[in-house]
Every structure is written in structure tokens, then in C-alpha cells.
Design a protein around this motif. Structure first.
Motif, PDB file in Angstrom:
ATOM      1  N   ARG A  26      46.745  37.150 100.170  1.00 46.86           N
ATOM      2  CA  ARG A  26      47.913  36.968  99.310  1.00 46.86           C
ATOM      3  C   ARG A  26      48.049  35.511  98.846  1.00 46.86           C
ATOM      4  O   ARG A  26      48.305  35.235  97.678  1.00 46.86           O
ATOM      5  CB  ARG A  26      49.182  37.392 100.053  1.00 46.86           C
ATOM      6  CG  ARG A  26      50.468  37.215  99.249  1.00 46.86           C
ATOM      7  CD  ARG A  26      51.729  37.488 100.078  1.00 46.86           C
ATOM      8  NE  ARG A  26      51.572  38.522 101.068  1.00 46.86           N
ATOM      9  CZ  ARG A  26      51.810  39.819 100.854  1.00 46.86           C
ATOM     10  NH1 ARG A  26      52.233  40.222  99.680  1.00 46.86           N
ATOM     11  NH2 ARG A  26      51.639  40.699 101.815  1.00 46.86           N
ATOM     12  N   THR A  27      47.886  34.577  99.775  1.00 46.87           N
ATOM     13  CA  THR A  27      48.009  33.156  99.432  1.00 46.87           C
ATOM     14  C   THR A  27      46.980  32.763  98.387  1.00 46.87           C
ATOM     15  O   THR A  27      47.293  32.072  97.416  1.00 46.87           O
ATOM     16  CB  THR A  27      47.849  32.286 100.701  1.00 46.87           C
ATOM     17  OG1 THR A  27      48.886  32.636 101.625  1.00 46.87           O
ATOM     18  CG2 THR A  27      47.904  30.822 100.382  1.00 46.87           C
ATOM     19  N   MET A  28      45.757  33.213  98.568  1.00 47.76           N
ATOM     20  CA  MET A  28      44.688  32.903  97.624  1.00 47.76           C
ATOM     21  C   MET A  28      45.038  33.439  96.239  1.00 47.76           C
ATOM     22  O   MET A  28      44.883  32.740  95.225  1.00 47.76           O
ATOM     23  CB  MET A  28      43.382  33.519  98.129  1.00 47.76           C
ATOM     24  CG  MET A  28      42.166  33.148  97.334  1.00 47.76           C
ATOM     25  SD  MET A  28      40.689  33.777  98.163  1.00 47.76           S
ATOM     26  CE  MET A  28      40.033  34.808  96.890  1.00 47.76           C
ATOM     27  N   GLU A  45      48.733  19.105  97.152  1.00 47.72           N
ATOM     28  CA  GLU A  45      50.093  18.856  97.628  1.00 47.72           C
ATOM     29  C   GLU A  45      51.122  19.484  96.689  1.00 47.72           C
ATOM     30  O   GLU A  45      52.141  20.016  97.124  1.00 47.72           O
ATOM     31  CB  GLU A  45      50.362  17.352  97.765  1.00 47.72           C
ATOM     32  CG  GLU A  45      49.581  16.684  98.885  1.00 47.72           C
ATOM     33  CD  GLU A  45      48.119  16.413  98.534  1.00 47.72           C
ATOM     34  OE1 GLU A  45      47.754  16.395  97.327  1.00 47.72           O
ATOM     35  OE2 GLU A  45      47.319  16.250  99.468  1.00 47.72           O
ATOM     36  N   GLU A  46      50.840  19.428  95.398  1.00 54.29           N
ATOM     37  CA  GLU A  46      51.721  20.030  94.404  1.00 54.29           C
ATOM     38  C   GLU A  46      51.762  21.552  94.573  1.00 54.29           C
ATOM     39  O   GLU A  46      52.828  22.166  94.500  1.00 54.29           O
ATOM     40  CB  GLU A  46      51.208  19.640  93.012  1.00 54.29           C
ATOM     41  CG  GLU A  46      52.111  19.964  91.878  1.00 54.29           C
ATOM     42  CD  GLU A  46      51.541  19.463  90.554  1.00 54.29           C
ATOM     43  OE1 GLU A  46      52.340  19.398  89.604  1.00 54.29           O
ATOM     44  OE2 GLU A  46      50.342  19.148  90.445  1.00 54.29           O
ATOM     45  N   ILE A  47      50.601  22.134  94.825  1.00 55.50           N
ATOM     46  CA  ILE A  47      50.528  23.578  95.054  1.00 55.50           C
ATOM     47  C   ILE A  47      51.335  23.948  96.299  1.00 55.50           C
ATOM     48  O   ILE A  47      52.101  24.917  96.285  1.00 55.50           O
ATOM     49  CB  ILE A  47      49.056  24.028  95.185  1.00 55.50           C
ATOM     50  CG1 ILE A  47      48.319  23.805  93.848  1.00 55.50           C
ATOM     51  CG2 ILE A  47      48.969  25.492  95.624  1.00 55.50           C
ATOM     52  CD1 ILE A  47      46.808  23.946  93.935  1.00 55.50           C
ATOM     53  N   ARG A  55      49.619  23.185 104.047  1.00 52.78           N
ATOM     54  CA  ARG A  55      48.466  22.494 103.448  1.00 52.78           C
ATOM     55  C   ARG A  55      47.147  23.137 103.875  1.00 52.78           C
ATOM     56  O   ARG A  55      46.229  23.291 103.068  1.00 52.78           O
ATOM     57  CB  ARG A  55      48.512  21.008 103.845  1.00 52.78           C
ATOM     58  CG  ARG A  55      47.367  20.162 103.301  1.00 52.78           C
ATOM     59  CD  ARG A  55      47.486  20.035 101.776  1.00 52.78           C
ATOM     60  NE  ARG A  55      46.650  19.002 101.241  1.00 52.78           N
ATOM     61  CZ  ARG A  55      45.383  19.185 100.837  1.00 52.78           C
ATOM     62  NH1 ARG A  55      44.829  20.368 100.925  1.00 52.78           N
ATOM     63  NH2 ARG A  55      44.701  18.187 100.338  1.00 52.78           N
ATOM     64  N   SER A  56      47.059  23.541 105.145  1.00 55.09           N
ATOM     65  CA  SER A  56      45.805  24.139 105.628  1.00 55.09           C
ATOM     66  C   SER A  56      45.519  25.458 104.903  1.00 55.09           C
ATOM     67  O   SER A  56      44.364  25.734 104.545  1.00 55.09           O
ATOM     68  CB  SER A  56      45.867  24.367 107.138  1.00 55.09           C
ATOM     69  OG  SER A  56      46.959  25.207 107.473  1.00 55.09           O
ATOM     70  N   ASN A  57      46.548  26.271 104.676  1.00 56.47           N
ATOM     71  CA  ASN A  57      46.353  27.536 103.949  1.00 56.47           C
ATOM     72  C   ASN A  57      45.900  27.280 102.516  1.00 56.47           C
ATOM     73  O   ASN A  57      45.039  27.989 101.994  1.00 56.47           O
ATOM     74  CB  ASN A  57      47.648  28.351 103.931  1.00 56.47           C
ATOM     75  CG  ASN A  57      47.985  28.922 105.287  1.00 56.47           C
ATOM     76  OD1 ASN A  57      47.173  28.928 106.197  1.00 56.47           O
ATOM     77  ND2 ASN A  57      49.203  29.402 105.427  1.00 56.47           N
ATOM     78  N   VAL A  58      46.487  26.272 101.901  1.00 54.27           N
ATOM     79  CA  VAL A  58      46.124  25.942 100.519  1.00 54.27           C
ATOM     80  C   VAL A  58      44.677  25.459 100.456  1.00 54.27           C
ATOM     81  O   VAL A  58      43.914  25.875  99.583  1.00 54.27           O
ATOM     82  CB  VAL A  58      47.105  24.910  99.920  1.00 54.27           C
ATOM     83  CG1 VAL A  58      46.607  24.379  98.591  1.00 54.27           C
ATOM     84  CG2 VAL A  58      48.496  25.536  99.766  1.00 54.27           C
TER      85      VAL A  58
END
Length: 178
Positions: A26-28, A45-47, A55-58
Motif C-alpha cells: 500500500r505504501t509503495m 522527507e517531503e514524501i 522514513r524507513s518505509n519511504v
């Protein structure tokens, strides 16, 4: 999803749900939707801030999206951070996704079918004859489907769109329509 118009929020949430149905995290999927809708490349960071994600998930999702070939890293003058942008051409993006799914899902299945068929050889035992026949039908289907997909993939996007928009007319021209 602060600072995003309601329609963008709605699409990002939906794309995340669709991603789950397609077997994508879902995050992707949400990150991809955000980048697809963005007018400019965005840094991690903006995402994180916009989608309220860790941050780790992003980072993991961005690497995976780059692995799929639908998001790329870009550098902006005067900014040392890595920025990311999605492919903008929808037809090309779906072409890339179809090819990647074929590489990840269909190709290993075809290899397994080939291995199974080779192991059973031509002299299948009584109980295996039916299994071999079913596996051969499945292998034949994948051969036709991948050949057709490869042929479509070689067409320029404009030609593919023209054929798709012709729809019923194309079938009638080929003698297949009602």
C-alpha cells in the motif's frame, strides 16, 4: 495528506487500495500515486511529511519503485538531496509494469512448467498423463500470451492506442466481430 487537494488525496488512497489488490504494498502504491500526480520531483522527507509515513518505509518503497522502473531518482541544481519522479506517460508506464510483472511472475512460472514437463518426459505413468496434459495446456497458453504481449510491446504507443480505440472495428476487420 496535508497540503494536497481533495481529489489528489482521494486518488492516492484509492491507488494504495488498488496496489494491495494487485499484490503491491500500500505504501509503495501511495508513494507512486503522489509522485505521478506531482508537478515536480519530490525528496524523501517531503514524501514522508505529505503522506505521514516513516522514513524507513519511504526509503524501501522508493527503492522498489525504482526497481520496477516506474520511478527514477533525479538531482536538482543547488539541492544535494535525492529527488524522485514518476514516469508521466501512462501508456509507457503500464507497458513497463506489464513487462516487469511478466519478468517476475510469468517467466518463473513458464520455467517451472518447462521443468515439470521435462521431468515427466514423454512416458508419463498412468496417473501422471492427465497432469502432464494439463501442464502442457498451461504452457501453451503462456506461449501464446507472451508472444502476443511481446508483439504488442514492439508497437509504438500511438499505434497501440489507435488499435485499442478502434475496438469493435478492429475485430470486424479481422473477421472476428459480430
Amino acid at each position: 495528506m496535508k497540503d494536497l487537494p481533495p481529489t489528489a488525496q482521494k486518488f492516492i488512497l484509492h491507488w494504495g487500495e488498488m496496489g494491495v489488490r494487485w499484490g503491491i504494498n500500500r505504501t509503495m502504491a501511495q508513494i507512486h500515486a503522489l509522485l505521478f500526480l506531482s508537478e515536480k520531483p519530490r525528496h524523501a522527507e517531503e514524501i514522508c511529511e505529505i503522506l505521514e509515513l516513516a522514513r524507513s518505509n519511504v526509503s524501501v518503497a522508493l527503492r522498489e519503485l525504482q526497481g520496477w522502473g516506474i520511478v527514477k531518482m533525479v538531482h536538482l541544481p543547488g539541492d544535494r538531496r535525492d529527488h524522485f519522479e514518476s514516469m508521466k506517460d501512462v501508456f509507457e508506464m503500464f507497458r513497463v509494469i506489464v513487462n516487469e510483472r511478466r519478468r517476475r511472475e510469468v517467466d518463473p512460472t513458464v520455467r517451472l512448467l518447462d521443468d515439470c514437463l521435462q521431468e515427466s518426459g514423454g512416458k508419463a505413468k498412468a496417473g501422471e498423463a492427465h497432469v502432464r496434459e494439463r501442464l502442457q495446456e498451461m504452457r501453451d497458453f503462456f506461449e501464446v500470451a507472451t508472444t502476443f504481449s511481446s508483439q504488442l510491446d514492439r508497437l509504438p504507443t500511438g499505434s497501440l492506442v489507435k488499435i485499442a480505440r478502434m475496438g469493435e472495428k478492429t475485430l470486424k476487420l479481422l473477421g472476428l466481430g459480430g
